[in-house]
Design a protein around this motif. Sequence first.
Motif, PDB file in Angstrom:
ATOM      1  N   ALA C  83      45.000  50.017  29.074  1.00 46.48           N
ATOM      2  CA  ALA C  83      45.076  51.049  30.111  1.00 46.48           C
ATOM      3  C   ALA C  83      43.913  50.923  31.095  1.00 46.48           C
ATOM      4  CB  ALA C  83      45.069  52.431  29.473  1.00 46.48           C
ATOM      5  N   ALA C  84      42.804  50.379  30.624  1.00 45.99           N
ATOM      6  CA  ALA C  84      41.636  50.280  31.495  1.00 45.99           C
ATOM      7  C   ALA C  84      41.659  49.028  32.359  1.00 45.99           C
ATOM      8  CB  ALA C  84      40.363  50.314  30.663  1.00 45.99           C
ATOM      9  N   PHE C  86      42.692  44.664  32.729  1.00 45.65           N
ATOM     10  CA  PHE C  86      42.969  43.441  31.986  1.00 45.65           C
ATOM     11  C   PHE C  86      41.772  42.506  32.030  1.00 45.65           C
ATOM     12  CE2 PHE C  86      44.254  42.494  36.335  1.00 45.65           C
ATOM     13  CZ  PHE C  86      43.685  41.246  36.545  1.00 45.65           C
ATOM     14  N   VAL C 112      38.446  39.789  35.464  1.00 42.59           N
ATOM     15  CA  VAL C 112      38.629  41.153  34.997  1.00 42.59           C
ATOM     16  C   VAL C 112      39.341  41.930  36.086  1.00 42.59           C
ATOM     17  CG1 VAL C 112      37.404  43.238  34.306  1.00 42.59           C
ATOM     18  CG2 VAL C 112      36.559  41.023  33.605  1.00 42.59           C
ATOM     19  N   GLY C 113      40.276  42.776  35.693  1.00 49.77           N
ATOM     20  CA  GLY C 113      41.020  43.508  36.714  1.00 49.77           C
ATOM     21  C   GLY C 113      41.291  44.941  36.338  1.00 49.77           C
ATOM     22  N   GLY C 114      41.750  45.676  37.314  1.00 46.79           N
ATOM     23  CA  GLY C 114      42.096  47.070  37.076  1.00 46.79           C
ATOM     24  C   GLY C 114      40.870  47.959  37.078  1.00 46.79           C
ATOM     25  N   LEU C 115      40.976  49.044  36.352  1.00 45.70           N
ATOM     26  CA  LEU C 115      39.931  50.058  36.352  1.00 45.70           C
ATOM     27  C   LEU C 115      38.551  49.484  36.036  1.00 45.70           C
ATOM     28  CD1 LEU C 115      39.210  53.070  36.466  1.00 45.70           C
ATOM     29  CD2 LEU C 115      39.750  53.201  34.042  1.00 45.70           C
ATOM     30  N   ILE C 116      38.497  48.630  35.032  1.00 48.98           N
ATOM     31  CA  ILE C 116      37.174  48.134  34.642  1.00 48.98           C
ATOM     32  C   ILE C 116      36.539  47.296  35.742  1.00 48.98           C
ATOM     33  CG2 ILE C 116      37.052  48.268  32.130  1.00 48.98           C
ATOM     34  CD1 ILE C 116      38.518  45.693  31.913  1.00 48.98           C
ATOM     35  N   ALA C 117      37.369  46.640  36.545  1.00 49.22           N
ATOM     36  CA  ALA C 117      36.799  45.894  37.666  1.00 49.22           C
ATOM     37  C   ALA C 117      36.382  46.844  38.770  1.00 49.22           C
ATOM     38  CB  ALA C 117      37.814  44.889  38.199  1.00 49.22           C
ATOM     39  N   ALA C 118      37.197  47.885  38.966  1.00 49.92           N
ATOM     40  CA  ALA C 118      36.959  48.780  40.096  1.00 49.92           C
ATOM     41  C   ALA C 118      35.738  49.657  39.880  1.00 49.92           C
ATOM     42  CB  ALA C 118      38.177  49.670  40.329  1.00 49.92           C
ATOM     43  N   VAL C 119      35.510  50.093  38.673  1.00 43.77           N
ATOM     44  CA  VAL C 119      34.404  51.030  38.483  1.00 43.77           C
ATOM     45  C   VAL C 119      33.291  50.487  37.602  1.00 43.77           C
ATOM     46  CG1 VAL C 119      35.877  53.032  38.852  1.00 43.77           C
ATOM     47  CG2 VAL C 119      35.472  52.212  36.538  1.00 43.77           C
TER      48      VAL C 119
ATOM     49  N   PRO D  45      47.297  46.713  38.575  1.00 44.91           N
ATOM     50  CA  PRO D  45      45.931  46.239  38.427  1.00 44.91           C
ATOM     51  C   PRO D  45      45.791  44.793  38.912  1.00 44.91           C
ATOM     52  CG  PRO D  45      47.031  46.135  36.312  1.00 44.91           C
ATOM     53  CD  PRO D  45      48.047  46.657  37.309  1.00 44.91           C
ATOM     54  N   ARG D 281      40.120  56.843  43.692  1.00 42.35           N
ATOM     55  CA  ARG D 281      40.329  55.429  43.407  1.00 42.35           C
ATOM     56  C   ARG D 281      41.587  54.916  44.108  1.00 42.35           C
ATOM     57  NH1 ARG D 281      40.638  51.756  39.738  1.00 42.35           N
ATOM     58  NH2 ARG D 281      42.342  52.552  38.489  1.00 42.35           N
ATOM     59  N   GLN D 691      40.593  41.496  43.236  1.00 37.60           N
ATOM     60  CA  GLN D 691      40.208  42.767  42.628  1.00 37.60           C
ATOM     61  C   GLN D 691      39.305  43.526  43.588  1.00 37.60           C
ATOM     62  OE1 GLN D 691      41.233  44.226  39.792  1.00 37.60           O
ATOM     63  NE2 GLN D 691      42.652  42.516  39.518  1.00 37.60           N
ATOM     64  N   LEU D 692      39.576  44.799  43.736  1.00 37.64           N
ATOM     65  CA  LEU D 692      38.784  45.636  44.630  1.00 37.64           C
ATOM     66  C   LEU D 692      37.541  46.118  43.888  1.00 37.64           C
ATOM     67  CD1 LEU D 692      38.477  47.254  47.288  1.00 37.64           C
ATOM     68  CD2 LEU D 692      39.789  49.076  46.202  1.00 37.64           C
ATOM     69  N   LEU D 693      36.379  45.753  44.384  1.00 37.75           N
ATOM     70  CA  LEU D 693      35.139  46.101  43.689  1.00 37.75           C
ATOM     71  C   LEU D 693      34.437  47.317  44.300  1.00 37.75           C
ATOM     72  CD1 LEU D 693      33.688  42.541  42.978  1.00 37.75           C
ATOM     73  CD2 LEU D 693      35.292  43.903  41.622  1.00 37.75           C
ATOM     74  N   ASP D 699      30.492  52.857  44.489  1.00 38.68           N
ATOM     75  CA  ASP D 699      30.273  51.473  44.910  1.00 38.68           C
ATOM     76  C   ASP D 699      30.455  51.247  46.408  1.00 38.68           C
ATOM     77  OD1 ASP D 699      29.708  50.037  42.400  1.00 38.68           O
ATOM     78  OD2 ASP D 699      31.658  50.844  41.823  1.00 38.68           O
TER      79      ASP D 699
END
Lengths: 159, 281, 147, 777
Positions: C83-84, C86, C112-119, D45, D281, D691-693, D699
Amino acid sequence: MKTVVNIRVNGVEQKHEVEPRTLLVHFLRDCCRLTGTHVGCETSICGACTVLFEGKAVKSCTLLAVQADGSEVTTIEGLAGDGRLHPVQEGFWERHGLQCGYCTPGMIMMAVQLLERNPKPTREEISHAIEGNLCRCTGYSHIIDAIEYAARKIAEVKK
Amino acid sequence: MIPAAFDYLRPATLDEAIALLELHGADAKVLAGGHSLVPVMKLRLAQPKTVIDISSVADLSYVREQGDKIAIGAMTTHYDIEASPLLRDTCPLLTELAPQIGDAQVRNRGTIGGSLVHADPAADWPAAILALDADLEIAGSNGRRAVKATEFFVGMMETVVQSSEILCEIRVPTTARSVAYVKFAQRASGFAIAGVAVVVDGANKTVSVGVTGVAARPYRALAVESVLRGKVLNRDAIDQAAGIAAEGVEPLDDIHASAAFRAHLVQVNTRRALEVAVSRG
Amino acid sequence: MIVQGTYTLPLPPARVFAALTDPAVLQQAIPGCEKLEKTADDEYKAHLKIGIAAVKGSYAGRVRLSDKHPPDRFTMHLEGKGAAGFVNGTARIELEEEGRNTQLHYNADVQVGGLIAAVGSRMIEAAAKKLAGDFFQAFSEALPQAE
Amino acid sequence: MSAAKGYFGKPMKRVEDPRLIKGIATYVDDITLPGMLHAAVLRSPYAHARINNIKADAAKASPGVVGVFTGADVNDKCGLVPCASPMPDSKIPKHTVLASDRVYFVGHPVAVVVAVDRYAARDALDFVEVDYDPLPVVSDPEKALEKDSPLTHPEFRTNVAFTWSVANGGLDAAFKRAHRVIKQRMIHQRLTPMAIEPRGCVASWHAGEGTLTLYTSTQIPHLVRTLLPGMISVPENRIRIVAPEVGGAFGSKLNLYAEEALCSHLAQRLGAPVKWIESRRENAAATIHGRDQIGEYEVAVKKDGTLLAIKSKTLADIGAYCQLNTPAIPTLTGLMLTGCYKCKAMRMDVVGVYTHKMATDAYRGAGRPEATYVIERLMDIIADELKLDPVKVRLKNFPKPTEFPFDTLTGLTYDSGNYQGALKKAQQISNWNKLTKQRDAARKSGKLFGIGLSTYVEICALGPSKMMSAGGWEWGCVRIEMSGKVTVITGATPHGQGQETSFAQIAADKLGVPIEDIVVMRGDTAVAHYGRDTYGSRATVIGGAAILMCIDKIIAKARKLAAHLLDTKEKSVEFRDGKFSAKGKPKKALTWKQLAPEAYVAKNIPQNWEPGLEASSFFEPPNCTYPFGTHIVAVEVDRDTGEVKIVKYVTVDDCGHQVNPLLVEGQLQGGIAHSIGQALFERTVYDENGQLLTGEFMDYAMPRAKDIPEYLMDSTVTPSPSNPMGIKGVGEAGTIGATPAIANAVMDALSPLGIRHLDLPLTPEKIWRAIAPVKVK
């Protein structure tokens, strides 16, 4: 499992059954129908959700309603007394301290606390105090003017 | 955003809190001010099954003299430290650092204990806690134990505090005014990219330097300290010492600052912090 | 993102190689690995609970080994989804004999992708290195049992 | 009571403020309707992946869930998200509201959950299982043009989305004649608008009437009403769009987004109102971005600094698809590329490129900030290379005030201007000579101190209908109510700019009534029947003119009624200070309050006189407006850390006459803040895997109060001939004018070190790397 939370909001007892994960901001907006407190982000950065919790400015999106059980909360709706604007509200109006108005309630609540702790802040101290409040419209300059106006106004009233 | 559901418990005593932690194991999290935990829960990066709110536990929020040290309750907020007259007089590094944490709202709710246990590699407190060589008292079912700041941080977001323990007190020594905290902040979040806390002990001709934000774990710049031991802290000595502030450290690297820039900034801020501290001596 | 490192293991390369391709050892060594199931030759399905401190997530993962040249090198492909977000990675692992020990070099390209990459971007590299460290630590502890 | 007058030009506080400062205004998330359901959108994602399968059973079984829908369920009923400004050769992909078989950017909507409350909807998202096969990604626009690049839309066999050119004059000849040709590559980084209120909408279907009401946080309710019927099967005259209070937009809500159509459809389908509120987000990932151009620029100059020609090849990274105005944005860059300078020849070639990222579109300034940045940086580079004074180079190339209206090479006609006047005034109030001495002294003491200048002109109040895709007019309606109170309705949709006040000022003056008697309504298509909404700094100019037209009509009509009631000839009725009187008989004057009941009761009206005192008008502007000005900035750069501190900020802006100088100042200061962000720290970062950072406020760095300098602000007044009030738009001028001034100041500070150009944002690390080269691991 739901639990009953009892918070005095703007002097009125608000008793509602909520899930423990209910954020204070959702308690205020959804249960109390006080929608002046806004949500702008989910990471405690923008400050649009700022309310006074036991007299201290806090970000209501980063508090659980259960954490506020039994406490006093003041929101933007509770600021003007007897139909008269609070000096900070007046300052924002007089000095064009807002445009879209979305960050404004949080900004005002933060300024209220600032002036309680520091009645004569410098412009730099005001900037520091509102570091946790983002505004994308005004460019802040008029907000600082507004808070300076409020400080003077409060001092005059006290005289 | 919305946290995943959890059970909420609010024990009245520390013993009760510890008993609950033992009962619920690793799926439980202690909630202090909530300003480290709630954001990660809202993003659902953390999904504890049980949240144990220790805000009703008596006597965890205080600043008081205790022998030759100052004891700070773990639930003391950043703001209460910022505004403490006792600390301003006896341990000014803390009152200088506190207003540089997050923002006013965060400082009103966030607690020193919560921040230390969360151990974000870019949090501010660790720099001061390390530079002051503080003692951290941890309560568990077998009673209390105290650890040194240098032993407290294990790694990124990991400390020696076990899942059934609670950090309850931080004890710092009193210092002279010759201290400083200089921080280069990440622009968006306000977290430290390089935060350097310095304590200059003029009497013993020693300095101690705590660094945060630079590596996965906050650290004492021991190389700097040892080069300066016994030395007169003039410009040359400071320049030379600051140049090794990142020695032996693997700096973090992200979109906000490359490893090289972090390594550079820690040198700059070590120099600046030493200069400020010396000027205050 | 490239994550690389070197570990010294107290066994000759052939033994290390065998252990590294042994699902029982892998399950013990992979951080947070709750289940590892063989789905084909050199292919496994895994259930992982990984993260750091409170920031933990469940991932359904796949592990595939390729380019096997015992006892010198092989490539490990990892995929985890949760969920967080990939995590995908390709790690080249090289074993070098050094006396009675093995120098293990790994070079992983991690995506790394998704939430963990974004935040979590500021922490990902350090987290990846830590997890790699944990893996080799656990792996060297698991080694004697692999004999 | 004496009739009020003279509101125009006064710095009045806003009439819209009380509800906002009391926290009782209504934004979209404040709307609750009976039986309302809550939607949450599941997003990709992956930047590029094939969707093999979506399993929604567990999500459907999650407590409180009413439905889970995927592309297969809704796409055939929701039509395609529109692009209103394609280029002739545009390749426009099928932009369905939910992904069908592929996702092509992080944040791409894949499924939607509808539940009884927002918590339940959010919970269920975690139970939707999507089986993705990741596909190769291209996130760099230059790589996207390489032969073997992954394709964003394989059906086009290229990542080129469109091309566009503008050219005039003998380019080759000009370059041949030049003493010097100067080249510079510049990157305009991608930015995220980040309005503090994210997007959101509430759709309500009224089955009995067959009508839809959509409350949505938008700048363009009228355009949404025009476009939505093309997506869902509800005709325009059965759709009502309400833009309630909108918490900032900056171009990001100048679109018809997938979620608006999706919620409209779901409300019909489920027979209940559906609310969707974007998270921060989602806002960062799936609301449009801005800028993102890479250009190779070349200028031909004479050795005295005379500009002969400019040409550019520009790559516009438009992301994964074309939103409403995506292809049009770089064309505005082209049109304004020559800035406020005379030039013999120009050419700009734009290639729009698809990549696996969110679409770009109009973000504050929309294409013009890029143009101004380019030409103003080039002016400084020219001065630097030719060892000339940057002020003199600019003065040499300005058209004279007598040359206006000034025709540009790109086919525009600048309406009015006095660029020298603004520059001179800015130099005066900045104490220019003292400032340059301060710089010299600072440099001597080893400091990095710089002064930057930008003399800008921009195109706004867009615009004549011939240059717009769906009309450039604005609509207004004025009604003197039976009580004599005045209702002003505008089709412009202000959302923070303050037109409830400035339009009341305009109307009060023209009608001769106290401003308190006026209410300005906007943002609801059931009230404001027509409109072209707010973008491109157009509302006050075009919307204000429409209101004046209405009032002219009403006065003409009322004159007839007054003549009848005063028993005189229409010709001899005078209208002054809100009163109608017969010539020479001012004492027997009729006020609006006296006329209005007569007009509506209609028992004593002239023959063939239509009852009522209401008029509506469409104002079609003959031209855009071209505000201009000079920004002067002084900065100090920290040699150790690379941090930039703005130590002086002076602006002289000219937007013609100012309806309300307080609002003008607010718009400028807000615009400059966006520039400070763009110049010094804002940037949207995607990694090479798409990926959007910078997906959160943690950020994506935006200016805070402490980043704002003290301003010295002044203005000159050069009225515009394009509208009856002589005004020009000012909503974007700050953002357009300020960025190059800040950049020029920083580059001036770094010039003693031999650094000619750094791209924005001028972050500490970038500056540090330039000034103190070190070996990097």
